[in-house]
Design a protein around this motif. Sequence first.
Motif, mmCIF file in Angstrom:
data_model
loop_
_atom_site.group_PDB
_atom_site.id
_atom_site.type_symbol
_atom_site.label_atom_id
_atom_site.label_comp_id
_atom_site.label_asym_id
_atom_site.label_seq_id
_atom_site.Cartn_x
_atom_site.Cartn_y
_atom_site.Cartn_z
ATOM 1 N N PRO A 132 7.229 6.572 -8.078
ATOM 2 C CA PRO A 132 6.187 7.436 -7.825
ATOM 3 C C PRO A 132 6.127 8.487 -8.972
ATOM 4 O O PRO A 132 6.631 9.087 -9.519
ATOM 5 N N TYR A 133 4.548 8.849 -8.672
ATOM 6 C CA TYR A 133 4.235 10.218 -9.214
ATOM 7 C C TYR A 133 3.865 11.061 -7.824
ATOM 8 O O TYR A 133 3.253 10.524 -7.120
ATOM 9 N N LEU A 134 4.613 12.063 -7.690
ATOM 10 C CA LEU A 134 4.491 12.922 -6.474
ATOM 11 C C LEU A 134 4.025 14.259 -6.848
ATOM 12 O O LEU A 134 4.218 14.941 -7.880
ATOM 13 N N PHE A 135 3.104 14.722 -5.928
ATOM 14 C CA PHE A 135 2.521 16.157 -5.942
ATOM 15 C C PHE A 135 2.380 16.852 -4.937
ATOM 16 O O PHE A 135 2.236 16.202 -3.742
ATOM 17 N N TRP A 136 2.535 18.307 -5.118
ATOM 18 C CA TRP A 136 2.032 19.068 -3.895
ATOM 19 C C TRP A 136 0.976 19.812 -4.243
ATOM 20 O O TRP A 136 0.837 20.214 -5.291
ATOM 21 N N THR A 141 -4.571 5.241 -7.328
ATOM 22 C CA THR A 141 -5.395 6.499 -6.888
ATOM 23 C C THR A 141 -4.150 7.179 -5.999
ATOM 24 O O THR A 141 -3.038 6.948 -5.779
ATOM 25 N N LEU A 142 -4.817 8.461 -5.805
ATOM 26 C CA LEU A 142 -3.932 9.457 -5.394
ATOM 27 C C LEU A 142 -4.118 9.209 -3.760
ATOM 28 O O LEU A 142 -5.199 9.176 -3.196
ATOM 29 N N THR A 143 -3.021 9.149 -3.093
ATOM 30 C CA THR A 143 -3.050 9.173 -1.592
ATOM 31 C C THR A 143 -2.255 10.271 -0.995
ATOM 32 O O THR A 143 -1.117 10.800 -1.397
ATOM 33 N N PHE A 144 -3.128 10.910 -0.235
ATOM 34 C CA PHE A 144 -2.698 12.298 0.380
ATOM 35 C C PHE A 144 -1.837 12.047 1.784
ATOM 36 O O PHE A 144 -2.229 11.137 2.656
ATOM 37 N N ALA A 178 0.969 -1.192 0.038
ATOM 38 C CA ALA A 178 0.019 0.048 -0.019
ATOM 39 C C ALA A 178 0.820 1.247 -0.048
ATOM 40 O O ALA A 178 1.934 1.084 0.407
ATOM 41 N N GLN A 179 0.460 2.142 -0.764
ATOM 42 C CA GLN A 179 1.212 3.340 -0.655
ATOM 43 C C GLN A 179 0.863 4.481 0.398
ATOM 44 O O GLN A 179 -0.573 4.423 0.910
ATOM 45 N N SER A 180 1.554 5.356 0.691
ATOM 46 C CA SER A 180 1.321 6.150 1.681
ATOM 47 C C SER A 180 2.302 7.274 1.895
ATOM 48 O O SER A 180 3.180 7.245 1.209
ATOM 49 N N VAL A 181 1.777 8.485 2.512
ATOM 50 C CA VAL A 181 2.452 9.835 2.578
ATOM 51 C C VAL A 181 2.501 10.261 4.116
ATOM 52 O O VAL A 181 1.508 10.182 4.601
ATOM 53 N N SER A 191 0.282 31.496 3.308
ATOM 54 C CA SER A 191 -0.325 30.884 4.445
ATOM 55 C C SER A 191 -1.458 30.049 3.941
ATOM 56 O O SER A 191 -2.573 30.839 3.421
ATOM 57 N N ALA A 192 -1.721 28.732 4.248
ATOM 58 C CA ALA A 192 -2.534 27.835 3.854
ATOM 59 C C ALA A 192 -2.045 26.431 4.346
ATOM 60 O O ALA A 192 -0.936 26.177 5.165
ATOM 61 N N LEU A 193 -3.040 25.570 3.821
ATOM 62 C CA LEU A 193 -2.687 24.207 3.909
ATOM 63 C C LEU A 193 -2.175 23.323 2.829
ATOM 64 O O LEU A 193 -2.586 23.884 1.775
ATOM 65 N N TYR A 194 -1.203 22.770 3.099
ATOM 66 C CA TYR A 194 -0.303 22.065 2.083
ATOM 67 C C TYR A 194 -0.367 20.761 2.356
ATOM 68 O O TYR A 194 -0.045 20.198 3.250
ATOM 69 N N PHE A 195 -0.615 19.969 1.019
ATOM 70 C CA PHE A 195 -0.837 18.512 1.006
ATOM 71 C C PHE A 195 0.168 17.903 -0.031
ATOM 72 O O PHE A 195 0.158 18.372 -1.185
ATOM 73 N N CYS A 196 0.585 17.005 0.432
ATOM 74 C CA CYS A 196 1.696 16.107 -0.480
ATOM 75 C C CYS A 196 0.919 15.016 -0.750
ATOM 76 O O CYS A 196 0.225 14.381 0.199
ATOM 77 N N ALA A 197 1.092 14.387 -1.940
ATOM 78 C CA ALA A 197 0.216 13.096 -2.431
ATOM 79 C C ALA A 197 1.280 12.536 -3.351
ATOM 80 O O ALA A 197 2.287 12.808 -4.151
ATOM 81 N N VAL A 198 1.030 11.014 -3.482
ATOM 82 C CA VAL A 198 1.616 9.986 -4.289
ATOM 83 C C VAL A 198 0.611 9.064 -4.874
ATOM 84 O O VAL A 198 -0.335 8.743 -4.324
ATOM 85 N N ARG A 199 1.205 8.862 -6.142
ATOM 86 C CA ARG A 199 0.419 7.703 -6.709
ATOM 87 C C ARG A 199 1.261 6.897 -7.500
ATOM 88 O O ARG A 199 2.569 7.237 -7.792
ATOM 89 N N GLY A 200 1.114 5.633 -7.701
ATOM 90 C CA GLY A 200 1.918 4.628 -8.552
ATOM 91 C C GLY A 200 1.848 4.861 -10.004
ATOM 92 O O GLY A 200 0.946 5.460 -10.368
#
Lengths: 114, 116
Positions: A31-35, A101-104, A1-4, A86-95
């Motif tokens: 990985p595909y990685l996103f912010w 699917t995208l995991t945050f 399973a993928q995780s961040v 100033s905000a909420l930042y999410f890192c995400a990964v998918r295979g």
Amino acid sequence: AQSVAQPEDQVNVAEGNPLTVKCTYSVSGNPYLFWYVQYPNRGLQFLLKYITGDNLVKGSYGFEAEFNKSQTSFHLKKPSALVSDSALYFCAVRGYSGYSTLTFGKGTMLLVSP
Amino acid sequence: GAVVSQHPSWVICKSGTSVKIECRSLDFQATTMFWYRQFPKQSLMLMATSNEGSKATYEQGVEKDKFLINHASLTLSTLTVTSAHPEDSSFYICSARDVGVGYGYTFGSGTRLTVV
């Protein structure tokens, strides 16, 4: 399973100082990685991505991130922070799989003080 | 770039009623859309994957009879919260896979649901 993992719930930085928001990931294969960034009561806005190629990725609003395969990290950085960052930042990964699917991560609140 | 439009932005409903949230891809066809739920100060939880012309795939623990998903066209997916209760109050976000984001996703602006 993928995780961040985003180890910091909140990052505080003064305006004009450099900022770093940390992210590590786990996924089978490459990985595909996103912010993404989220402002209050809004959806997510894409900042940048790593698919392949140069480890240093430049994105929107002066943000950049460095992919480090050996440390499985993808930290978000900006040389000079703005109050408006100033905000909420999410890192995400998918295979790579087309069915992946995208995991945050849980998100990191960035607070930039004047 | 690709745009995903989500409507309404916010809705207040009474307990026991149903609420429908729409998610539209405005300038591209989305055979697959995703529905997320976000609790205050928490991450996004994937609820289900919406597939055009077929049944949605729900994540473990998500009640398919409570959260009805319909993806009848290549540009529209809907989430209906049936017989809503206060615990269903949350922020719901849809997204679609967007090749323009490098195999990432474009997100709608979200819907704040409050059940009173």
